[in-house]
Design an enzyme around this catalytic site. Structure first.
Site, PDB file in Angstrom:
ATOM      1  N   HIS A  74       0.846  -1.211   0.000  1.00  0.00           N
ATOM      2  CA  HIS A  74       0.000   0.000   0.000  1.00  0.00           C
ATOM      3  C   HIS A  74       0.873   1.250   0.000  1.00  0.00           C
ATOM      4  O   HIS A  74       1.325   1.715   1.046  1.00  0.00           O
ATOM      5  CB  HIS A  74      -0.921  -0.006   1.225  1.00  0.00           C
ATOM      6  CG  HIS A  74      -2.033   0.999   1.130  1.00  0.00           C
ATOM      7  ND1 HIS A  74      -3.303   0.754   1.581  1.00  0.00           N
ATOM      8  CD2 HIS A  74      -2.068   2.248   0.622  1.00  0.00           C
ATOM      9  CE1 HIS A  74      -4.079   1.810   1.363  1.00  0.00           C
ATOM     10  NE2 HIS A  74      -3.335   2.741   0.780  1.00  0.00           N
ATOM     11  N   HIS A 125       1.548   5.212  -2.019  1.00  0.00           N
ATOM     12  CA  HIS A 125       1.135   6.279  -2.944  1.00  0.00           C
ATOM     13  C   HIS A 125       2.393   6.906  -3.526  1.00  0.00           C
ATOM     14  O   HIS A 125       3.155   7.538  -2.809  1.00  0.00           O
ATOM     15  CB  HIS A 125       0.292   7.326  -2.219  1.00  0.00           C
ATOM     16  CG  HIS A 125      -0.993   6.771  -1.662  1.00  0.00           C
ATOM     17  ND1 HIS A 125      -2.149   6.692  -2.407  1.00  0.00           N
ATOM     18  CD2 HIS A 125      -1.275   6.211  -0.462  1.00  0.00           C
ATOM     19  CE1 HIS A 125      -3.098   6.140  -1.671  1.00  0.00           C
ATOM     20  NE2 HIS A 125      -2.599   5.826  -0.488  1.00  0.00           N
ATOM     21  N   LEU A 126       2.613   6.691  -4.823  1.00  0.00           N
ATOM     22  CA  LEU A 126       3.812   7.233  -5.473  1.00  0.00           C
ATOM     23  C   LEU A 126       3.565   8.605  -6.091  1.00  0.00           C
ATOM     24  O   LEU A 126       4.507   9.258  -6.528  1.00  0.00           O
ATOM     25  CB  LEU A 126       4.335   6.261  -6.535  1.00  0.00           C
ATOM     26  CG  LEU A 126       4.931   4.954  -6.004  1.00  0.00           C
ATOM     27  CD1 LEU A 126       5.370   4.068  -7.163  1.00  0.00           C
ATOM     28  CD2 LEU A 126       6.106   5.213  -5.070  1.00  0.00           C
ATOM     29  N   ASN A 184      -4.801   6.588  -6.965  1.00  0.00           N
ATOM     30  CA  ASN A 184      -5.450   7.904  -6.779  1.00  0.00           C
ATOM     31  C   ASN A 184      -4.509   9.036  -7.154  1.00  0.00           C
ATOM     32  O   ASN A 184      -4.189   9.905  -6.357  1.00  0.00           O
ATOM     33  CB  ASN A 184      -5.967   8.068  -5.349  1.00  0.00           C
ATOM     34  CG  ASN A 184      -4.880   7.974  -4.311  1.00  0.00           C
ATOM     35  OD1 ASN A 184      -3.847   7.356  -4.537  1.00  0.00           O
ATOM     36  ND2 ASN A 184      -5.093   8.599  -3.169  1.00  0.00           N
ATOM     37  N   HIS A 230     -10.992   0.357   0.509  1.00  0.00           N
ATOM     38  CA  HIS A 230     -10.804   1.439   1.486  1.00  0.00           C
ATOM     39  C   HIS A 230     -12.140   1.572   2.184  1.00  0.00           C
ATOM     40  O   HIS A 230     -13.147   1.882   1.540  1.00  0.00           O
ATOM     41  CB  HIS A 230     -10.415   2.733   0.764  1.00  0.00           C
ATOM     42  CG  HIS A 230     -10.364   3.945   1.661  1.00  0.00           C
ATOM     43  ND1 HIS A 230      -9.189   4.599   1.942  1.00  0.00           N
ATOM     44  CD2 HIS A 230     -11.334   4.613   2.333  1.00  0.00           C
ATOM     45  CE1 HIS A 230      -9.442   5.623   2.761  1.00  0.00           C
ATOM     46  NE2 HIS A 230     -10.737   5.651   3.007  1.00  0.00           N
ATOM     47  N   HIS A 270      -5.735  -0.832   5.350  1.00  0.00           N
ATOM     48  CA  HIS A 270      -5.547  -0.083   6.607  1.00  0.00           C
ATOM     49  C   HIS A 270      -6.656  -0.254   7.651  1.00  0.00           C
ATOM     50  O   HIS A 270      -7.351   0.698   7.990  1.00  0.00           O
ATOM     51  CB  HIS A 270      -5.286   1.390   6.337  1.00  0.00           C
ATOM     52  CG  HIS A 270      -6.130   2.045   5.265  1.00  0.00           C
ATOM     53  ND1 HIS A 270      -7.499   2.002   5.258  1.00  0.00           N
ATOM     54  CD2 HIS A 270      -5.775   2.749   4.170  1.00  0.00           C
ATOM     55  CE1 HIS A 270      -7.953   2.671   4.215  1.00  0.00           C
ATOM     56  NE2 HIS A 270      -6.920   3.127   3.537  1.00  0.00           N
ATOM     57  N   ASN A 297      -6.090   9.162   7.216  1.00  0.00           N
ATOM     58  CA  ASN A 297      -7.363   8.446   7.064  1.00  0.00           C
ATOM     59  C   ASN A 297      -7.105   6.961   6.856  1.00  0.00           C
ATOM     60  O   ASN A 297      -6.316   6.637   5.981  1.00  0.00           O
ATOM     61  CB  ASN A 297      -8.139   8.963   5.850  1.00  0.00           C
ATOM     62  CG  ASN A 297      -8.935  10.207   6.159  1.00  0.00           C
ATOM     63  OD1 ASN A 297      -8.905  10.718   7.267  1.00  0.00           O
ATOM     64  ND2 ASN A 297      -9.642  10.693   5.163  1.00  0.00           N
ATOM     65  N   ASP A 330       1.043   2.444   3.782  1.00  0.00           N
ATOM     66  CA  ASP A 330       0.157   3.524   3.325  1.00  0.00           C
ATOM     67  C   ASP A 330       0.954   4.826   3.176  1.00  0.00           C
ATOM     68  O   ASP A 330       0.514   5.907   3.582  1.00  0.00           O
ATOM     69  CB  ASP A 330      -1.047   3.721   4.253  1.00  0.00           C
ATOM     70  CG  ASP A 330      -2.150   4.577   3.605  1.00  0.00           C
ATOM     71  OD1 ASP A 330      -1.984   4.985   2.433  1.00  0.00           O
ATOM     72  OD2 ASP A 330      -3.158   4.843   4.275  1.00  0.00           O
ATOM     73  N   HIS A 360       3.174  14.175   1.302  1.00  0.00           N
ATOM     74  CA  HIS A 360       2.600  15.500   1.109  1.00  0.00           C
ATOM     75  C   HIS A 360       3.683  16.533   1.346  1.00  0.00           C
ATOM     76  O   HIS A 360       4.506  16.377   2.236  1.00  0.00           O
ATOM     77  CB  HIS A 360       1.430  15.750   2.074  1.00  0.00           C
ATOM     78  CG  HIS A 360       0.212  14.946   1.762  1.00  0.00           C
ATOM     79  ND1 HIS A 360      -0.550  15.171   0.632  1.00  0.00           N
ATOM     80  CD2 HIS A 360      -0.372  13.915   2.411  1.00  0.00           C
ATOM     81  CE1 HIS A 360      -1.556  14.305   0.613  1.00  0.00           C
ATOM     82  NE2 HIS A 360      -1.462  13.526   1.670  1.00  0.00           N
TER      83      HIS A 360
END
Lengths: 449, 322
Positions: free
Chosen positions: A62, A64-65, A96, A178, A231, A277, A304, A308
């Site tokens: 899990h 996010h790239l 996403n 999710h 998650h 989240n 996860d 940012h």
């Protein structure tokens, strides 16, 4: 292709029930042989670190790239650099992005950019992650999508979710859910409980997660589909999955380190790096997550990893986007909070980050059996990691763990037989490592090569 | 004097001595408000900015009046007239204010924790004038001051707060302040207005207005926002009024010397009947007057802490012979 002998170190490979001091020879990108006293030629690099543990390269299911669309936060290149710094050699990237990974071309784009690790794109369940129209799941799978998820939100329409589960069954891919009911989440930013009451931050009740966990388990049962729940963060979710497994429903689930080492009390600092989240939960939920990991209800620990930028996070708490970086702290947090506390054996912890997530995704990874791809992590379980912003190789530094000292230091990461990350042993440890020929001739230590 | 804080962010964790220091200081400033000339030079040379990111009339006016009566230099900054709507972040706003060398910042903001965020970026003292549903410490202090003028010792006294506790910064600050002074606090309202696990703050929760008020020494009535009905928290304002509204009939069942309070602005006929709001048990307008005195006291105490820290600085004007 280089040959590497990992000599005489503790080898932990849960898939083959191995935990012993043996040699592991890597040649032609695969595990060539395992055993005691493997003879090598002079071209072979010998790595021998007394405190080192050899394990399969970690599988983070899990991540996010952020590429395409969020390249100021992370790219496939920077993300995989962070991954190998954390001992990860296989990762699954969530869709996403901007645009959403919902076409074969985007799947191929993300997959092909992974060089330092295996990058398995997860494609969207629905077009644009809008929860309305099914994405072309078969074509996406053909292009290399390892699974499907609208991660970041639930598929709100139960009928769309049911059709997705039915359709994915035909393709042989898992749906990753999710689980958050958006109506129950509302404008919430933190777990509902004493911490939300004291902080005045808007509450998200545990039942927002649990109703969808329950719904999706029942939908998977009715569709005869394979479901993976992302998650998991509450006691109720753990209990629902435990019951589903006992009932023979084909469900797996993961949790993340922040759900077993932080509580909702940590948000009272208003530190936006704690906004995530699902939200950080109560101490009782943390207890249930730890128990779920111990008894096998929870199949995997995933990061996860949600990068940012500082600009996005240096704002009011409720204006900050949710998520924290996590690939580089995955192993040390799990060792510090689950192994050093005596809840999990080191072998069980490794399984939760290697073979178990590989099985949940249905991919060949996470093992060091002979003939397997030579994806290896060498780490010192007692080696200390001082987490600072500069320590992260991710483009983003949004971690609530900055300032903490953790145990479990990655010393070397090997992907397809090539060293893709190597600790500077000259400064960090008294470790020795030598090239076979030169060491044999001069007995000279070659450090930090 | 027991006051060493640089900022007033909230009343959570405040001590008895600190509250008493503020209330005693307030008494001194309250006297000034009854003089014919209501201005003193206490904050001469001190710059205060009122930073309001949310509509507010009375709190902003009360602070501004307090600042002017203390002879401070006052700047007003509100979201509608600011660059915030042009996308400037709170951090940049803070850095700009910092560059203007402001001594004290009074901030109202819809996000909980926004004033805490500001403390990381500003050298000045910060007064929280309300941060979302989190805290509104000066309102609670003026409530405490008003209560103490009528009930000298709040220890063991029963204080009931009625209404939308969930969304109320006043309720949270009142709870901390009242607990610090030893009062027994009861919260009354529908379950949808009760924050999770609020009993753990050491309060009693009731859903029966009669039970919660007949023995009360003080009843503090919170404003019901009309949007709570559309938000699904209430079936209707009419039903709320029937179940929890304070009217003359309910007042008659209470102690004869009960104090009726309200932080304002009031919704006449919703949470409070007009004859109760204007009746002889109501101290609602006293609260407004005391609000100015409390804010003068807080501005004074924070400026004293600042002055004590700056005492080592050389007097520049003296050096240049001004």
């Amino acid at each position: 292709m280089s040959k590497i002998l990992l000599r005489g170190m503790r080898l932990i490979d849960p898939a083959t029930a191995t935990d012993e001091r043996i040699d592991l020879l890597i040649a032609d990108g695969v595990v060539a042989s395992r055993g005691v006293g493997i003879a090598v030629d002079e071209e072979t690099r010998i790595v021998e670190i007394p405190e080192g543990v050899v394990a399969p390269g970690l599988v983070d299911m899990h991540v996010h790239l952020r590429e395409p669309g969020g390249e100021q936060e992370e790219t496939v290149e920077s993300g995989t650099r962070a991954a190998v710094h954390g001992g990860i050699t296989t990762l699954a990237a969530m869709p996403n992005t901007e645009p959403t990974i919902d076409t074969p071309a985007w799947v191929e784009y993300v997959r092909s950019r992974g060089k330092l690790t295996n990058v398995h794109p997860i494609a969207a369940i629905t077009v644009g992650r809008e929860g309305k129209t099914l994405a072309p799941l078969a074509e996406l799978a053909e292009a290399g999508a390892v699974a499907f998820s609208d991660d970041g939100r639930s598929v709100a329409d139960a009928n769309v979710m049911r059709r997705a589960l039915q359709y994915a069954t035909m393709i042989g891919r898992v749906i990753i859910a999710h689980c958050e009911d958006q109506a129950l989440v509302g404008s919430g930013t933190v777990n509902e409980g004493l911490a939300s009451t004291r902080s005045g931050l808007s509450p998200i009740p545990a039942v927002a997660e649990e109703t969808i966990v329950a719904r999706d388990i029942l939908l998977a049962k009715s569709a005869g589909a394979r479901l993976h729940i992302a998650h998991v963060s509450t006691r109720g979710s753990v209990e629902l999955v435990r019951r589903a497994k006992a009932d023979g429903i084909t469900v797996t689930c993961e949790t993340c380190p922040h759900y077993f080492c932080l509580t909702d009390d940590d948000v009272r600092s208003y530190d936006t790096s704690t906004r995530v989240n699902p939200p950080l939960r109560s101490a009782d939920d943390v207890e249930a997550i730890r128990e779920g990991l111990r008894d096998g209800t929870i199949d995997a620990v995933a990061s996860d990893h949600a990068p940012h930028s500082l600009e996005e996070k240096q704002v009011e708490f409720d204006a900050a986007p949710p998520g924290m970086v996590g690939m580089e702290t995955l192993l040390p947090l799990t060792i510090t909070h689950m192994v050093d506390t005596g809840i999990l054996s080191l072998g069980k912890a490794i399984a939760l980050m290697t073979i178990e997530p590989a099985r949940a995704l249905g991919i060949a990874a996470g093992t060091l059996e002979t003939g397997a791809a030579a994806d290896v992590v060498v780490f010192d379980p007692d080696g200390k990691v001082e987490v600072t912003a500069d320590w992260f190789r991710s483009l983003s530094k949004n971690s609530p763990f900055i300032g903490s000292t953790l145990s479990g230091r990655v010393l070397m990461t090997i992907h397809n037989g090539e060293v893709v990350f190597e600790e500077d042993l000259g400064t960090a440890h008294g470790s020795s490592e030598n090239h076979g020929k030169r060491a044999a001739e001069s007995n000279e230590l070659v450090v930090g090569v | 004097m027991t006051w060493t804080r640089k900022h007033l962010l909230g009343l959570e964790g405040i001590g008895y001595d600190e509250v008493v220091t503020i209330l005693d200081t307030t008494s001194r400033f309250r006297e000034i408000l009854d003089r014919s000339v209501k201005k003193v030079p206490t904050l001469r040379g001190i710059t205060v900015v009122n930073l309001f990111f949310e509509a507010s009339t009375r709190t902003r006016m009360s602070f501004e009046l307090a600042e002017k009566r203390l002879s401070a230099d006052v700047l007003n900054f509100s979201a509608s007239s600011s660059s915030l709507k042009k996308g400037e972040t709170l951090r940049d706003t803070a850095r700009n204010i910092e560059a203007m060398k402001v001594d004290i910042v009074v901030m109202r903001h819809p996000s909980p924790g926004a004033p805490h965020f500001l403390t990381d970026h500003i050298d000045g003292s910060i007064i929280n004038a309300g941060d979302g549903p989190h805290e509104h410490p000066t309102q609670a202090l003026l409530d405490l001051f008003t209560m103490r003028e009528h009930v000298a010792d709040l220890r063991g006294k029963r204080v009931t707060i009625v209404g939308d506790i969930l969304h109320s910064r006043v309720a949270r600050s009142d709870i901390w302040g009242l607990k610090a002074l030893g009062a027994d606090v009861t919260l009354c309202g529908p379950n949808t207005f009760m924050p999770a696990e609020v009993e753990q703050l050491g309060v009693t929760v009731s859903h029966d207005i009669r039970d919660a008020t007949v023995e009360a020494d003080i009843v503090n009535i919170l404003r019901i926002q009309r949007e709570r009905q559309s938000g699904g928290f209430l079936p209707s304002l009419r039903e709320y009024s029937a179940l929890f509204g304070i009217n003359a009939a309910r007042l008659r069942e209470m102690k004869p010397d009960v104090l009726i309070m309200h932080p304002g602005p009031i919704n006449r006929g919703v949470e409070i009947a007009p004859d109760v709001a204007d009746g002889d048990r109501s101290v609602i307008l006293e609260q407004v007057t005391n609000g100015v005195a409390v804010r003068m006291a807080i501005l004074y105490l924070l400026s004293m802490v600042r002055a004590s820290k700056q005492v080592e600085e050389p007097d520049i004007l003296a050096e240049v012979g001004a």
